[in-house]
Design an enzyme around this catalytic site. Structure first.
Site, PDB file in Angstrom:
ATOM      1  N   TYR A  32     -17.464  30.530  30.640  1.00 46.30           N
ATOM      2  CA  TYR A  32     -17.939  31.203  29.197  1.00 46.30           C
ATOM      3  C   TYR A  32     -16.729  30.495  28.064  1.00 46.30           C
ATOM      4  O   TYR A  32     -15.552  29.760  29.182  1.00 46.30           O
ATOM      5  CB  TYR A  32     -17.707  32.477  29.493  1.00 46.30           C
ATOM      6  CG  TYR A  32     -16.644  33.306  29.655  1.00 46.30           C
ATOM      7  CD1 TYR A  32     -15.541  33.767  28.103  1.00 46.30           C
ATOM      8  CD2 TYR A  32     -16.607  32.718  30.877  1.00 46.30           C
ATOM      9  CE1 TYR A  32     -14.454  33.955  28.485  1.00 46.30           C
ATOM     10  CE2 TYR A  32     -14.494  33.826  30.845  1.00 46.30           C
ATOM     11  CZ  TYR A  32     -14.000  33.822  29.732  1.00 46.30           C
ATOM     12  OH  TYR A  32     -12.525  34.872  29.987  1.00 46.30           O
ATOM     13  N   LYS A 146     -13.270  27.648  33.952  1.00 45.26           N
ATOM     14  CA  LYS A 146     -13.509  29.425  33.071  1.00 45.26           C
ATOM     15  C   LYS A 146     -14.663  29.764  33.503  1.00 45.26           C
ATOM     16  O   LYS A 146     -15.511  30.351  32.510  1.00 45.26           O
ATOM     17  CB  LYS A 146     -13.260  29.171  32.265  1.00 45.26           C
ATOM     18  CG  LYS A 146     -13.114  30.196  30.707  1.00 45.26           C
ATOM     19  CD  LYS A 146     -12.784  29.981  28.750  1.00 45.26           C
ATOM     20  CE  LYS A 146     -12.257  31.207  28.327  1.00 45.26           C
ATOM     21  NZ  LYS A 146     -11.492  31.751  27.974  1.00 45.26           N
ATOM     22  N   GLU A 178       0.396  33.398  35.647  1.00 46.95           N
ATOM     23  CA  GLU A 178      -0.302  33.643  33.950  1.00 46.95           C
ATOM     24  C   GLU A 178      -0.674  35.080  33.402  1.00 46.95           C
ATOM     25  O   GLU A 178      -0.746  36.201  34.115  1.00 46.95           O
ATOM     26  CB  GLU A 178      -1.971  32.856  33.845  1.00 46.95           C
ATOM     27  CG  GLU A 178      -2.801  33.056  34.488  1.00 46.95           C
ATOM     28  CD  GLU A 178      -4.506  32.461  34.150  1.00 46.95           C
ATOM     29  OE1 GLU A 178      -4.139  31.775  33.041  1.00 46.95           O
ATOM     30  OE2 GLU A 178      -4.915  31.999  34.972  1.00 46.95           O
ATOM     31  N   LEU A 202      -5.869  28.866  34.231  1.00 49.82           N
ATOM     32  CA  LEU A 202      -6.344  28.302  32.949  1.00 49.82           C
ATOM     33  C   LEU A 202      -5.430  27.527  31.473  1.00 49.82           C
ATOM     34  O   LEU A 202      -4.787  28.158  31.416  1.00 49.82           O
ATOM     35  CB  LEU A 202      -6.940  29.721  32.966  1.00 49.82           C
ATOM     36  CG  LEU A 202      -8.858  28.803  31.530  1.00 49.82           C
ATOM     37  CD1 LEU A 202      -9.319  28.070  32.475  1.00 49.82           C
ATOM     38  CD2 LEU A 202      -9.185  29.788  30.371  1.00 49.82           C
TER      39      LEU A 202
END
Length: 287
Positions: A32, A146, A178, A202
């Protein structure tokens, strides 16, 4: 009535249906993206589409659409829904096939869905700053994809919500990775630090924009690992994402970061990022 894209066609939302054997529904077998829309224009559209195609390649999912035509279809959806400020969410799944863990035994068409949503900018929070909660990173080892598999992120985000915090700041052992839906930056002695691009994070599009504007404006940046204690002792901390933009973290686990207020470098980057938004919007209008 709001329109969506369903398998390449713009249709009424109520006419679309997802099959119960869609692999995205049953396995999270898909990818996505979320793209910000400012003044009716898609911000960093090409970068998001490029990452989408990269994620697809990493999981062996074939997107047949040409990137330019794909981007034009997204722009058309924003236009027909008269979206000014918000997001466009899009996802591909591997398609519909009788349930089995391995890939389908014959080629099936991916299922593609996209929709728009009004979403105001968090301007007040960006001025005041927010609190974060340190959480052990329990996710899988391909965070560079992702994918739709977000359960680890969801559990971390829920812990933060229960602690009345805006974001969960994740760490593997002593090393910060993260946020649950963001990248993490720290500032110490005028130098920005953020985790390098590996399989553990990411590579956020907003992260990429920040690194670009830092280079253009001669802000020193190091893409290096840093520890939990380095983060809590930083002069400034902020997170970045498509929806949060550049969001100051002024407290972690009830520990004040710096003087407990958004730092000067963070505020300067927010202003430069704002200029970048305006520049891209003006460029889109001129085409």
């Amino acid at each position: 009535m709001a329109k969506i894209i369903f398998n390449g066609e713009i249709v009424d939302r109520t006419t679309a249906a997802i099959d119960i054997e869609d692999r995205g529904y049953q396995f999270g077998d898909g990818i996505y993206e979320v793209i910000r829309v400012y003044n009716g224009k898609l911000f960093t559209k090409n970068e998001h589409i490029q990452r989408l195609y990269e994620s697809a390649e990493k999981i062996g999912l074939k997107i047949k659409d040409d990137k330019d035509a794909f981007g034009s279809k997204l722009e058309e959806l924003v236009k027909v829904n008269s979206l000014d400020t918000g997001i466009i969410y899009l996802q591909f799944t591997r398609g519909v096939y009788p349930r089995q863990h391995g890939f389908p035994e014959k080629e099936v068409e991916p299922v593609f869905v996209a929709y728009t949503k009004e979403m105001k900018r968090a301007e007040n929070l960006m001025k005041s700053g927010v609190n974060g909660l340190l959480v052990e990173d329990i996710r899988w080892l391909r965070c560079d994809i992702k994918s739709l598999n977000l359960l680890g992120n969801i559990l971390a985000k829920q812990k933060a919500a229960e602690a009345d915090c805006y974001e969960a700041i994740q760490h593997r052992g002593d090393k910060i990775t993260e946020g649950s839906s963001s990248n993490v930056f720290m500032v110490k002695d005028g130098i920005l630090k953020t985790h390098p691009v590996t399989n553990l994070i990411l590579n956020g599009i907003t992260r990429q924009v920040i690194l670009k504007i830092c280079k253009e404006n001669e802000f020193p940046v190091k893409e290096v690992e840093f520890s939990v204690s380095e983060l809590t002792e930083a002069d400034e901390v902020f997170i970045s994402s498509t929806t949060s933009e550049i969001m100051p973290i002024v407290g972690l686990n009830s520990i004040a970061i710096g003087n407990g207020k958004p730092g000067e470098i963070t505020k300067k980057l927010q202003q430069i990022f704002e200029d970048e938004i305006q520049k891209q919007c003006e460029k889109a209008l001129s085409h």
